[in-house]
Design a protein around this motif. Structure first.
Motif, PDB file in Angstrom:
ATOM      1  N   LEU A 153      37.702  45.845  45.736  1.00 39.87           N
ATOM      2  CA  LEU A 153      37.344  44.547  45.124  1.00 39.87           C
ATOM      3  C   LEU A 153      37.805  43.528  46.112  1.00 39.87           C
ATOM      4  N   ILE A 154      36.981  42.631  46.419  1.00 38.94           N
ATOM      5  CA  ILE A 154      37.572  41.463  47.155  1.00 38.94           C
ATOM      6  C   ILE A 154      37.682  40.264  46.031  1.00 38.94           C
ATOM      7  N   THR A 155      38.871  39.734  46.078  1.00 41.01           N
ATOM      8  CA  THR A 155      39.268  38.791  45.303  1.00 41.01           C
ATOM      9  C   THR A 155      40.473  38.018  45.691  1.00 41.01           C
ATOM     10  N   ASN A 156      40.609  36.825  45.049  1.00 43.94           N
ATOM     11  CA  ASN A 156      41.703  35.992  45.307  1.00 43.94           C
ATOM     12  C   ASN A 156      42.267  35.584  43.821  1.00 43.94           C
ATOM     13  N   LYS A 157      41.897  36.066  42.774  1.00 52.53           N
ATOM     14  CA  LYS A 157      42.439  35.871  41.494  1.00 52.53           C
ATOM     15  C   LYS A 157      43.689  36.599  41.091  1.00 52.53           C
ATOM     16  N   ILE A 158      44.431  36.016  40.450  1.00 52.30           N
ATOM     17  CA  ILE A 158      46.166  36.299  40.269  1.00 52.30           C
ATOM     18  C   ILE A 158      45.770  37.557  39.297  1.00 52.30           C
ATOM     19  N   GLU A 159      44.943  37.503  38.188  1.00 50.78           N
ATOM     20  CA  GLU A 159      44.571  38.504  37.411  1.00 50.78           C
ATOM     21  C   GLU A 159      44.242  40.058  37.958  1.00 50.78           C
ATOM     22  N   ASP A 160      43.326  39.908  38.964  1.00 51.82           N
ATOM     23  CA  ASP A 160      42.943  41.078  39.731  1.00 51.82           C
ATOM     24  C   ASP A 160      44.084  41.550  40.743  1.00 51.82           C
ATOM     25  N   VAL A 161      44.796  40.633  41.395  1.00 50.38           N
ATOM     26  CA  VAL A 161      45.870  41.119  42.232  1.00 50.38           C
ATOM     27  C   VAL A 161      47.124  41.871  41.169  1.00 50.38           C
ATOM     28  N   ASN A 162      47.138  41.470  39.980  1.00 51.19           N
ATOM     29  CA  ASN A 162      48.211  41.952  38.956  1.00 51.19           C
ATOM     30  C   ASN A 162      47.779  43.282  38.514  1.00 51.19           C
ATOM     31  N   LYS A 163      46.548  43.699  38.531  1.00 55.66           N
ATOM     32  CA  LYS A 163      45.864  44.912  37.954  1.00 55.66           C
ATOM     33  C   LYS A 163      45.821  46.040  39.241  1.00 55.66           C
ATOM     34  N   ALA A 164      45.834  45.306  40.468  1.00 54.15           N
ATOM     35  CA  ALA A 164      45.622  46.361  41.556  1.00 54.15           C
ATOM     36  C   ALA A 164      46.348  47.582  41.720  1.00 54.15           C
ATOM     37  N   GLU A 165      45.687  48.779  42.080  1.00 55.32           N
ATOM     38  CA  GLU A 165      46.524  49.784  42.348  1.00 55.32           C
ATOM     39  C   GLU A 165      47.197  49.883  43.883  1.00 55.32           C
ATOM     40  N   LYS A 166      46.166  49.419  44.869  1.00 54.00           N
ATOM     41  CA  LYS A 166      46.643  49.229  46.187  1.00 54.00           C
ATOM     42  C   LYS A 166      46.233  48.125  46.797  1.00 54.00           C
ATOM     43  N   LEU A 167      46.679  47.117  47.737  1.00 60.77           N
ATOM     44  CA  LEU A 167      46.350  45.970  48.240  1.00 60.77           C
ATOM     45  C   LEU A 167      45.970  45.868  49.621  1.00 60.77           C
ATOM     46  N   ILE A 168      45.193  45.300  50.286  1.00 66.42           N
ATOM     47  CA  ILE A 168      45.068  45.225  51.559  1.00 66.42           C
ATOM     48  C   ILE A 168      45.065  43.453  51.749  1.00 66.42           C
ATOM     49  N   LEU A 169      46.253  43.032  52.502  1.00 65.92           N
ATOM     50  CA  LEU A 169      46.159  41.666  53.058  1.00 65.92           C
ATOM     51  C   LEU A 169      45.722  41.414  54.685  1.00 65.92           C
ATOM     52  N   PRO A 170      44.433  41.078  54.769  1.00 66.20           N
ATOM     53  CA  PRO A 170      43.982  41.108  55.921  1.00 66.20           C
ATOM     54  C   PRO A 170      44.294  39.490  56.711  1.00 66.20           C
ATOM     55  N   GLY A 171      43.643  39.186  57.576  1.00 67.33           N
ATOM     56  CA  GLY A 171      43.776  37.728  58.220  1.00 67.33           C
ATOM     57  C   GLY A 171      43.651  37.683  59.651  1.00 67.33           C
ATOM     58  N   VAL A 172      43.212  36.556  60.178  1.00 68.77           N
ATOM     59  CA  VAL A 172      43.282  36.132  61.348  1.00 68.77           C
ATOM     60  C   VAL A 172      43.590  34.514  61.364  1.00 68.77           C
ATOM     61  N   GLY A 173      44.139  34.264  62.731  1.00 65.21           N
ATOM     62  CA  GLY A 173      44.516  32.627  62.673  1.00 65.21           C
ATOM     63  C   GLY A 173      46.007  32.362  62.415  1.00 65.21           C
ATOM     64  N   ALA A 174      46.006  31.320  62.011  1.00 66.96           N
ATOM     65  CA  ALA A 174      47.732  30.694  62.138  1.00 66.96           C
ATOM     66  C   ALA A 174      48.430  31.113  60.866  1.00 66.96           C
ATOM     67  N   PHE A 175      49.693  31.254  61.143  1.00 69.83           N
ATOM     68  CA  PHE A 175      50.609  31.766  60.207  1.00 69.83           C
ATOM     69  C   PHE A 175      50.907  31.148  59.082  1.00 69.83           C
ATOM     70  N   ASP A 176      51.114  29.749  59.631  1.00 69.32           N
ATOM     71  CA  ASP A 176      51.474  28.571  58.384  1.00 69.32           C
ATOM     72  C   ASP A 176      50.162  28.393  57.505  1.00 69.32           C
ATOM     73  N   LYS A 177      49.116  28.586  58.136  1.00 70.33           N
ATOM     74  CA  LYS A 177      47.910  28.283  57.417  1.00 70.33           C
ATOM     75  C   LYS A 177      47.745  29.257  56.378  1.00 70.33           C
ATOM     76  N   GLY A 178      48.029  30.581  56.792  1.00 71.29           N
ATOM     77  CA  GLY A 178      47.987  31.736  55.917  1.00 71.29           C
ATOM     78  C   GLY A 178      48.613  31.915  54.626  1.00 71.29           C
ATOM     79  N   MET A 179      50.120  31.340  55.001  1.00 73.87           N
ATOM     80  CA  MET A 179      51.135  31.270  53.971  1.00 73.87           C
ATOM     81  C   MET A 179      50.617  30.013  53.075  1.00 73.87           C
ATOM     82  N   GLN A 180      50.211  28.945  53.611  1.00 76.37           N
ATOM     83  CA  GLN A 180      49.665  28.014  52.925  1.00 76.37           C
ATOM     84  C   GLN A 180      48.639  28.345  51.472  1.00 76.37           C
ATOM     85  N   ASN A 181      47.765  29.023  52.294  1.00 74.71           N
ATOM     86  CA  ASN A 181      46.573  29.524  51.455  1.00 74.71           C
ATOM     87  C   ASN A 181      46.851  30.342  50.343  1.00 74.71           C
TER      88      ASN A 181
END
Length: 204
Positions: free
Chosen positions: A27-55
């Motif tokens: 499941l691709i999501t950015n919803k808190i309730e979905d993350v809370n129910k997750a059995e496993k998580l993948i945190l991908p990403g490209v680009g700047a560190f600060d921007k990633g944390m801010q997002n």
């Protein structure tokens, strides 16, 4: 179900497509309730560190991620997502990282001007023998990298692989339920598929 966190830093569809080829639902999501129910998580990403944390912060995901990791939910950080696992980064330096591993994100610096930054293209891994993610993969197999910063681990016990690019850097870590890789498994063909398969089948 594997939950892929979409925090506007990369095309997450390629990760989902590879998981689908392997036979795993995601499941691709950015919803808190979905993350809370997750059995496993993948945190991908490209680009700047600060921007990633801010997002992540603006989406309200940091508290639920902290709770999930603390409670033992397996998580895999990829590229920028791997770097965000560390305490901080030289890139920007405004936002602290998630701080789940004793490490810092450092910029490549080479005396040899023939070594290009970013580190981009195919490279091999070393010292993978004891790592969960690299079960069935030998050191001579190649993976695809694109990055100008690397994770410098202060805790040698969490290192899962090294890569030589003007000197060795830690290209993968494992700490209990926390995994991270600097390369892109979704762009690394059959060997990347093995890494994702090993994560999908990991049981803590």
């Amino acid at each position: 179900m594997i939950t892929i966190i979409d925090y506007n830093t990369c095309n997450v569809g390629s990760i989902q497509n590879m998981l689908r080829k392997l036979g795993y639902d995601s499941l691709i999501t950015n919803k808190i309730e979905d993350v809370n129910k997750a059995e496993k998580l993948i945190l991908p990403g490209v680009g700047a560190f600060d921007k990633g944390m801010q997002n992540l912060k603006s989406l309200g995901l940091i508290p639920v991620l902290n709770q999930k990791v603390q409670n033992g939910t397996p998580i895999l950080g990829i590229c920028l997502g791997y770097q965000l696992l560390s305490k901080n980064s030289e890139e920007g330096g405004i936002e602290p990282g998630l701080g789940w591993i004793d490490a810092e994100t450092i910029k490549f610096r080479f005396d040899n001007t023939n070594i290009r930054i970013p580190h981009m293209g195919w490279n091999t891994l070393q010292n993978t023998q004891k790592a969960t993610l690299f079960k069935g993969i030998s050191d001579d197999h190649r993976f695809y990298f694109v990055h100008s910063y690397f994770v410098k681990c202060n805790d040698p016990n969490i290192k899962a692989a090294d890569t030589d690019y003007g000197g060795n850097f830690t290209s993968a870590i494992e700490k209990d339920n926390i995994f991270g890789v600097q390369f892109h498994p979704e762009k690394s063909h059959k060997h990347g598929m093995v890494v994702l398969k090993n994560f999908a089948e990991y049981k803590n």
